[in-house]
Scaffold this active site. Structure first.
Site, PDB file in Angstrom:
ATOM      1  N   GLY A 135      33.564  43.448  32.962  1.00  0.00           N
ATOM      2  CA  GLY A 135      32.435  42.918  32.197  1.00  0.00           C
ATOM      3  C   GLY A 135      31.095  43.283  32.930  1.00  0.00           C
ATOM      4  O   GLY A 135      30.094  42.923  32.222  1.00  0.00           O
TER       5      GLY A 135
ATOM      6  N   ASP B  24      44.250  39.000  37.240  1.00  0.00           N
ATOM      7  CA  ASP B  24      43.467  40.231  37.201  1.00  0.00           C
ATOM      8  C   ASP B  24      42.774  40.426  38.367  1.00  0.00           C
ATOM      9  O   ASP B  24      42.266  41.666  38.493  1.00  0.00           O
ATOM     10  CB  ASP B  24      42.298  39.801  35.967  1.00  0.00           C
ATOM     11  CG  ASP B  24      41.613  38.564  36.687  1.00  0.00           C
ATOM     12  OD1 ASP B  24      42.078  37.540  36.327  1.00  0.00           O
ATOM     13  OD2 ASP B  24      40.477  38.467  36.938  1.00  0.00           O
TER      14      ASP B  24
END
Length: 469
Positions: free
Chosen positions: A82, A243
């Site tokens: 992101g 993650d």
């Protein structure tokens, strides 16, 4: 700098082409000259700020990678980069490819409404901490550069912005496999697994299900070794989401990380870890849990019969605990210079850990003092004098060398890191960092500046670290 693409053929929407967002006034704040030399990155000094801010896009086909993640146990199927752009990969002297990624380089298709930026403090923290971990001999991603953006990042409070350049053997995460498994993309899973094997585990030559069972076993081995090494030096990752778990076994993400001073398995510094999920002593359990999530993602590559696939994967996952316990015991034995295994060692180690917590002894300095006491250069801490009588009986002439190799004399202390960050926020540079880097160049040896960096802050129980996003 010869960049090559690496992930674009894995699956649709796995590596999405996206360019960094230019910044107003890039200024090079930190440059890792030795790392640049290692990878033959010969960008002219005058061009480095422009290239590693993302402003120079002429030769870059950047991508944002997709991945899922269990964040504090809660699954998010679509996370992804992101606020990061993977520029490509460079080859080392052995022609192994290494990813070069900009972090804080602007919004991507995975930003979910965020600005994609990074504040200066977290960028400096990642650089300092990752390089310190490398010096301590722990597998980690590395930092090549930190570039100030010349812009304000609107957090609470507003802060100067920065972009950090990260180098990693790959950015293949447990969450990368979860991302493709969630989409039911078996072909993409296979492509990703084969890329992971080719880069990290080329000794795996099996085919079919055995190939991917071997991959899981190899990842588990590396995760065990990584977490044991963290605990050897008192490192607390702080956000061990899937993650943030690289299948290479490298440390990834230095957001809410910290170093333990006073020994306590329950130590937590992360501001977002309210339940202690990622406490110092809980890290092996979480690593095991994360590997189980990888195993779940690999089911389609093992067998069409899910139950049979689970039956094949389960013994490999269950072996995590045995591997960890064996290496954990060996780690404590090496920290204490115990040369030959003895039935009394478990009691000796357990008694020491109890005393460390009971007397709130500093983890690093205590083991440094024990090490130096063997050659008469330090005294055993008073709280351990009686315990040390039995410990000395278990040491011999080899013990000092063994202990000195694994017990660091200096670590990146939390108060030192905070002072460095404060100096950068105030002035854009840090005189303290220069001295710290000198000492951390060899954290297991004596140096003129050592004593200053062995000082412990009065009380860090209320110390809190933040994610940095």
């Amino acid at each position: 700098m010869n960049l090559v693409p690496r992930y674009t053929q894995i699956a649709d929407n796995f590596a999405i082409q996206d360019q960094p967002t230019s910044v107003a006034n890039p200024q090079l704040l930190l440059w890792n000259a030795s790392l640049a030399q290692q990878f033959n990155i010969d960008i002219a000094a005058t061009a480095r700020a422009n290239v590693f801010s993302g402003n120079d896009k002429q030769t870059i086909a950047a991508v944002a990678l997709g991945y899922s993640g269990h964040q504090f146990g809660h699954f998010s199927p679509r996370l992804g980069d992101g606020r990061a752009h993977l520029l490509g990969a460079v080859a080392d002297a052995e022609q192994q490819l290494w990813d070069i990624q900009l972090k804080g380089s602007g919004a991507t298709p995975f930003s979910r409404g965020g600005d994609g930026r990074c504040a200066l403090g977290p960028a400096i923290r990642e650089y300092v901490m990752s390089e310190a971990m490398h010096a301590l001999g722990i597998k980690t991603t590395r930092c090549l550069a930190v570039v100030g953006s010349g812009e304000t990042v609107y957090r609470n409070p507003p802060q100067p912005g920065a972009i950090v350049t990260r180098i990693a053997s790959s950015h293949i995460r447990v969450g990368s496999f979860q991302y493709l498994a969630t989409q039911g993309d078996t072909e993409g899973l296979k492509n990703l697994a084969d890329l992971a094997i080719a880069r990290h585990y080329p000794d795996i030559t099996a085919t079919g299900a055995e190939r991917y069972l071997a991959l899981l076993a190899a990842v588990i081995k590396n995760q065990v070794e990584l977490v044991v090494s963290w605990m050897r030096v008192g490192f607390i990752h702080g956000v061990m989401n899937t993650d943030n778990t690289l299948i290479s076994g490298e440390t990834l993400d230095y957001g809410p990380c910290a170093m333990m001073n006073r020994f306590d398995f329950d130590t937590v510094f992360s501001s977002i870890d309210k339940q202690g999920r990622y406490a110092f002593g809980n890290q092996p359990n979480i690593a095991n849990w994360n590997c189980a999530r990888l195993a779940e993602s690999l089911i389609p590559l093992i067998c069409d019969d899910d139950d049979h696939a689970v039956a094949l994967l389960t013994p490999i996952i269950n072996d995590f605990a045995e591997q960890f316990n064996r290496q954990f015991s060996a780690m404590w034995a090496s920290k204490l210079g115990l040369v030959a295994e003895s039935a009394v060692d478990k009691e000796l180690i357990a008694a020491l850990l109890t005393l460390l917590k009971e007397h709130q002894l500093d983890y690093t300095n205590t083991f440094d003092a024990l090490t130096e006491s063997l050659i008469g250069q330090a005294r055993v801490p008073e709280a351990l004098t009686q315990w040390a009588v039995n410990w000395r009986k278990r040491t011999n002439e080899q013990s000092y060398k063994i202990m000195r190799a694994v017990n660091p004399r200096v670590i990146p202390r939390n108060h030192v890191i905070e002072k460095i960050l404060s100096e950068y926020n105030d002035t854009g540079s840090s005189t303290l960092l220069n001295d710290f880097n000198t000492v951390m160049a060899n954290p297991y040896a004596d140096s003129k500046l050592l004593a200053a960096f062995q000082l412990v802050s009065e009380d860090d129980k209320e110390y809190r670290t933040f994610c940095g996003t």
